[in-house]
Write an enzyme that holds these catalytic residues in place. Structure first.
Site, PDB file in Angstrom:
ATOM      1  CG  ASN A  88      10.659  29.005  31.264  1.00  0.00           C
ATOM      2  OD1 ASN A  88      10.767  28.834  30.037  1.00  0.00           O
ATOM      3  ND2 ASN A  88      10.841  28.035  32.119  1.00  0.00           N
ATOM      4  CB  ALA A  89       6.307  30.190  27.856  1.00  0.00           C
ATOM      5  CG  ASN A 128      11.844  20.360  31.818  1.00  0.00           C
ATOM      6  OD1 ASN A 128      11.676  21.559  32.043  1.00  0.00           O
ATOM      7  ND2 ASN A 128      12.339  19.911  30.688  1.00  0.00           N
ATOM      8  CG  ASN A 139      14.329  19.588  27.237  1.00  0.00           C
ATOM      9  OD1 ASN A 139      13.418  19.022  27.856  1.00  0.00           O
ATOM     10  ND2 ASN A 139      14.362  20.892  27.043  1.00  0.00           N
ATOM     11  CE  LYS A 188      15.531  19.622  32.995  1.00  0.00           C
ATOM     12  NZ  LYS A 188      16.109  20.959  32.787  1.00  0.00           N
ATOM     13  CB  CYS A 237      10.415  21.644  26.941  1.00  0.00           C
ATOM     14  SG  CYS A 237       9.941  23.373  26.986  1.00  0.00           S
TER      15      CYS A 237
END
Lengths: 318, 266
Positions: free
Chosen positions: A68-69, A192, A126, A165, A129
């Site tokens: 995913n992006a 992640n 986060n 994360k 990512c």
């Protein structure tokens, strides 16, 4: 038999939590996950301001899992209060872990300060990512010092429990985990997505994701995630939310044994849809019954150690 | 389940109205009426599109020039070019057991899935009244296709240039007064669908609506297309919802969410 989990002072009725990025755009959607068996939830990562994310295609499956992006789309911490209120109202017994992100430490601080006023139980930072490199550079979680600085800065502005994360895309996740712990993290979320990776459509002769590259999760990530959880458990005392390719109960049990206390559920939803939560919790219960284990807590970190005590294996065989 | 896009050659492009082109592909998608596909234009975007006419050899996807991606698609994609088709996804139209006569109501570019349903229903021996509404005569689509299936076609235009002058929902009112109908199905502007849903529920006739929301994954993972307050996903539990259930959602006919998830009033 107990499958509920005490985590940073929060009570989860079972160890499954919706992983950040899955079904986490609206409070109603996350409440629906609880109605289908998840013990708690993680909201989709929000930055301070609204973000559109990348154009589609943004989420695809392939033989080895998911790529995913999405690009961290979201309504922004500033605008999202109503989603958290909807959730808190409907699910008072299922903790809400709110995921926040930022391009800078200053942005993260502002997000955390606003979140202090929202009905959430825990913050997930986060720092990891992998699909916004072009825009933001290397994630904080790829560098021990940046992880330390960002964690410490947020620790100063919130009393809510913090889970950092981490990224699997590092050579030294244990060192980074220690930095998070030493600077005030109450927990770690491990891990992640990995990569980034790429898919190419050979007929179109182009990468399929509009962003060309994206984070890899699902089956392909699981052995990596499992090793990351194991390594973090060896290096820190704070509890771990294990996530990355938990599809079936067996994956979940492996993650618990590696050292995870809670289980982030994401790609399992693609294969088992909303039944994934109950399927995983029930499978853990079945295993505990068969092995004569009364509390899920006993499973956490069970894979660490040397010689096996064979007298404790398989106490209630079928 | 989820799929990767399949690159399919555009075999034919028909300009069916001033703002709608139908793209024909040689592929049996085995989609059920009501389902949708994600249409990928490499280098641009990927958007959900409902499936229109389908047979053993062909699938027709009617695409309106209604946004940045579809505008570029209309401009750039020629016969022989390829589009990425991912799917089919989503819920399907249900025909009540023993149904003898149904009404389908298509509003503007919501008409294609009504054609797909009409194909299925007529093949099962069910009579179909097709109400096609549009702003004016030129914007009425698929009239001949419905007629070819043996449907009784009733037109409705805002300006009266074809059929009834006014709303297609007024045509439905009249049909429901005069005929015994076993099912009502609609796709089009959401306010029109709210009206249809309410008529169906008031008359205790089985009714289904087909909704549209901003989507990313298309297979129920990302949560972008969820509806308040149930949290159902339009890509998974939808796009087809029973009218009674759709009406329980406070956002039906009121608001939708953009790519950021921010609420946009209709």
């Amino acid at each position: 038999m107990n499958v509920s989990v005490d985590f940073c002072g929060l009570k989860f009725p079972n160890p499954t939590v919706v992983a950040s990025g899955y079904l986490g755009v609206t409070g109603a959607s996350l409440a629906r996950c609880v109605e289908h068996g998840s013990g708690g939830v993680t909201s989709k990562t929000l930055f301070l301001e609204p973000r559109k994310g990348h154009p589609n295609p943004t989420v695809l499956t392939f033989q080895g899992g998911v790529i995913n992006a999405v690009g961290l789309s979201g309504e922004g911490v500033k605008n999202a209060k109503h989603e958290f209120e909807v959730y808190a109202d409907r699910c008072p017994d299922n903790p809400m872990i709110a995921s926040i992100g930022g391009a800078t430490i200053e942005e993260l601080i502002e997000c955390a300060e606003i979140m202090n006023e929202y009905p959430i139980d825990m913050l997930e930072l986060n720092f990891s990512c992998p699909n916004v490199h072009d825009e933001m550079g290397r994630p904080f979680a790829c560098d021990p010092q940046m992880t330390a600085d960002a964690t410490a800065a947020i620790r100063k502005v919130t009393k809510k429990p913090i889970s950092v994360k981490l990224s699997p895309n590092v050579a030294n996740i244990g060192v980074i985990a220690k930095q998070a712990e030493a600077n005030g993290a109450d927990a770690l979320t491990v891990v992640n997505t990995m990569g980034p990776g790429m898919l190419i459509d050979i007929d179109m002769r182009r990468p399929i994701l509009s962003n060309k590259v994206g984070g890899v999760s699902g089956h392909a990530l699981k052995p990596i995630a499992l090793r990351c959880v194991y390594e973090c458990y060896q290096n820190v005392k704070i509890p771990i939310i294990a996530t990355g390719g938990i599809i079936q109960a067996k994956d979940a049990i492996e993650m618990l044994m590696a050292g995870g206390s809670l289980l982030g559920i994401g790609s399992a939803l693609i294969y088992y849809d909303m039944a994934a939560f109950d399927k995983i919790t029930d499978g853990i219960r079945d295993f505990m019954k068969k092995e004569g284990i009364n509390d899920i807590e006993e499973l956490v970190g069970m894979a660490h150690g040397d010689m096996i005590d064979h007298s404790k294996l398989d106490q209630n065989p079928d | 389940m989820a799929y990767l896009p399949v690159a399919l050659k555009v075999e034919e492009i028909r300009q069916d109205s001033p703002n709608l082109k139908t793209y024909v592909f040689k592929r049996n998608l085995r989609a059920k009426p009501g389902q949708f596909v994600m249409v990928w234009v490499p280098g641009v975007d990927e958007v959900p599109m409902s499936i229109g006419w389908q047979d053993e050899e062909e699938v027709h996807i009617g695409i309106a020039d209604a946004g940045d991606c579809t505008h570029l698609l209309h401009e750039k994609i020629k016969v022989g070019d390829k589009l990425g088709i991912r799917g089919p996804y989503g819920s399907v139209f249900n025909l009540p057991e023993g149904a003898k006569k149904i009404v389908v109501i298509g509003g503007g570019y919501g008409t294609p899935p009504m054609l797909s349903l009409a194909q299925d229903a007529t093949a099962k021996g069910i009579e179909v009244i097709a109400i096609i509404g549009a702003r004016s005569k030129d914007y009425i689509i698929y009239e001949d296709w419905f007629k070819k299936l043996g449907c009784e076609v009733k037109l409705s235009t805002d300006d009266g240039s074809a059929g009834h002058k006014g709303y297609s929902t007024e045509v439905l009112e009249k049909v429901l007064e005069e005929e015994k109908i076993d099912g009502i199905y609609t796709c089009g502007p959401e306010l029109m669908m709210v009206n249809v849903a309410k008529q169906g529920v008031a008359k205790d006739i089985y009714t289904e609506v087909s909704l549209e929301r901003y989507m990313k994954c298309g297979f129920g993972a990302c949560g972008q297309c969820c509806m308040d307050n149930t949290g159902i996903r339009i890509c998974k539990e939808g796009p087809v919802l029973e009218a009674k259930y759709a009406l329980e959602h406070p956002e039906f006919g009121k608001y939708t969410r953009g790519p950021e998830g921010i609420i946009e009033e209709m």
